[in-house]
Design an enzyme around this catalytic site. Structure first.
Site, PDB file in Angstrom:
ATOM      1  N   TYR A 152      -6.854 -10.906 -15.764  1.00  0.00           N
ATOM      2  CA  TYR A 152      -8.129 -10.343 -15.320  1.00  0.00           C
ATOM      3  C   TYR A 152      -8.020  -9.808 -13.893  1.00  0.00           C
ATOM      4  CZ  TYR A 152     -13.094  -9.885 -14.224  1.00  0.00           C
ATOM      5  OH  TYR A 152     -14.324  -9.394 -13.839  1.00  0.00           O
ATOM      6  N   ARG A 159      -9.197  -1.226 -12.056  1.00  0.00           N
ATOM      7  CA  ARG A 159     -10.592  -0.766 -12.095  1.00  0.00           C
ATOM      8  C   ARG A 159     -11.090  -0.423 -10.697  1.00  0.00           C
ATOM      9  NH1 ARG A 159     -15.277  -4.625 -14.512  1.00  0.00           N
ATOM     10  NH2 ARG A 159     -14.334  -6.047 -12.983  1.00  0.00           N
ATOM     11  N   TYR A 212     -16.769 -10.422  -3.475  1.00  0.00           N
ATOM     12  CA  TYR A 212     -16.114 -11.717  -3.600  1.00  0.00           C
ATOM     13  C   TYR A 212     -14.976 -11.839  -2.589  1.00  0.00           C
ATOM     14  CZ  TYR A 212     -18.292 -13.121  -8.057  1.00  0.00           C
ATOM     15  OH  TYR A 212     -19.156 -13.525  -9.030  1.00  0.00           O
ATOM     16  N   ARG A 225     -24.838  -6.585 -11.134  1.00  0.00           N
ATOM     17  CA  ARG A 225     -25.327  -7.643 -12.018  1.00  0.00           C
ATOM     18  C   ARG A 225     -26.211  -7.105 -13.142  1.00  0.00           C
ATOM     19  NH1 ARG A 225     -21.874 -11.785 -11.028  1.00  0.00           N
ATOM     20  NH2 ARG A 225     -21.699 -12.153  -8.788  1.00  0.00           N
ATOM     21  N   GLU A 337     -20.564 -17.253 -21.058  1.00  0.00           N
ATOM     22  CA  GLU A 337     -21.068 -16.046 -20.401  1.00  0.00           C
ATOM     23  C   GLU A 337     -22.060 -15.397 -21.364  1.00  0.00           C
ATOM     24  OE1 GLU A 337     -19.072 -11.873 -18.923  1.00  0.00           O
ATOM     25  OE2 GLU A 337     -18.249 -13.741 -18.121  1.00  0.00           O
TER      26      GLU A 337
END
Length: 343
Positions: A152, A159, A212, A225, A337
């Site tokens: 990930y 990305r 982050y 979000r 999730e």
């Protein structure tokens, strides 16, 4: 580029989504509408293709403990579809759907960047300059790549590089889900719309993912979000909720307790969609947790699936479309999730 349908006249558009399960007939729910894309969350996967004039994405997300669903995106405008390199796509003059498959490889960052940039290039060329919603289904999501980096985190590098290279043309990162899948490789599918329709939201309970700290990887996750699609004439606003987990600030909370992680996840969504949070972003209106539909619940451990279904039955309307999948989540200590759509 091959077009399979003629262009559409200027009409008011409305984008909709619903789930179809084995044995159900989608025709009654598509009467008078056109299919923009289908995504099958099934037992095996194949590269995306065009089927009956619309993209079809087949992903390996359902095992023996979970049911197969097909997510169907429809519009009230005529649709044209086509291929562009490895991308399949459809558009209706106001909304755009595209999908691409990245085959398994040792390190993903370069192929992810290339796939994202190809999608951005096609969107931009066709006039859909506002990304709306993105899904990233990543095989062995928390396993190591060929260099020992978590898959990930490797994906997030590519990305982020794509968003960085397009930062002068794309004004913001949209809602997204990054979740595990049951086969190697990465399946991507995207929605976009015309400029000025999408408003990207953050959550007051959570650090924006793109901020982050470095302990979560060399590049932060690139998504908002939630994204609000503001209404056109005669249509209502729709809020697309990103994959949401038991994270407060940037920390995982209750790492060994599925029930408490579910509770925090639902509280995060409730805060995100609330009138207070929309007002914080300069928007009117708002939603309740019970307004969530087309809910997808990703559960790391199969033993927790019954509890997940029970939590959802309590939180959402009885007639809400809810599907559960037993797949990896983007952090090893996350057990669940949840994503969905408020409309």
């Amino acid at each position: 580029m091959t077009l399979t349908h003629p262009g559409a006249p200027a009409l008011t558009a409305a984008l909709d989504c619903f789930f179809v399960r084995p044995g159900e007939d989608e025709r009654a729910r598509t009467a008078g509408r056109q299919v923009l894309g289908r995504v099958t969350y099934g037992h095996s996967g194949r590269p995306p293709t065009l089927h009956n004039g619309a993209p079809l994405v087949r992903t390996a997300m359902a095992d023996a403990a979970t049911e197969r669903i097909t997510e169907v995106w429809t519009t009230d405008r005529p649709v044209r579809s086509g291929r562009d390199g490895g991308l399949v796509y459809a558009e209706d003059g106001e909304h755009f759907f595209c999908a691409v498959r990245i085959d398994a490889c040792g390190v993903y960052r370069d192929t992810v960047r290339q796939a994202y940039e190809a999608a951005f290039t096609l969107m931009w060329r066709l006039g859909y300059t506002e990304p709306l919603r993105m899904w990233n289904l990543v095989g062995d999501i928390t396993g190591p790549n060929a260099q020992g980096m978590e898959t990930y985190r490797d994906f997030c590098v590519g990305r982020a590089q794509a968003f960085e290279s397009w930062s002068d043309r794309i004004g913001g990162m949209p809602a997204a889900t990054g979740i595990g899948s049951l086969r190697p490789g990465i399946d991507l599918y995207f929605l976009a719309c015309r400029t000025g329709r999408a408003r990207h939201l953050e959550n007051p309970r959570q650090t924006p993912a793109h901020r982050y700290p470095a302990r979560y990887g060399p590049k932060s996750p690139s998504f908002a979000r939630a994204t609000l699609l503001e209404p056109g004439s005669g249509t209502r606003p729709v809020l697309y909720v990103s994959g949401t987990a038991s994270i407060v600030g940037d920390d995982t909370v209750h790492p060994d307790d599925f029930g408490r992680q579910c509770a925090v996840t639902l509280a995060n969504i409730e805060a995100l969609v609330s009138p207070e949070n929309l007002a914080r972003h300069g928007l009117a209106g708002g939603f309740r947790l019970a307004d969530l539909d087309c809910v997808k619940v990703y559960v790391r451990d199969a033993r927790d699936l019954p509890a997940a279904r029970a939590h959802c039955a309590e939180a959402f309307r009885a007639d809400a479309d809810v599907a559960c999948f037993n797949v990896g989540v983007c952090r090893p200590d996350l057990l669940v999730e949840i994503e969905g759509i408020c409309r």
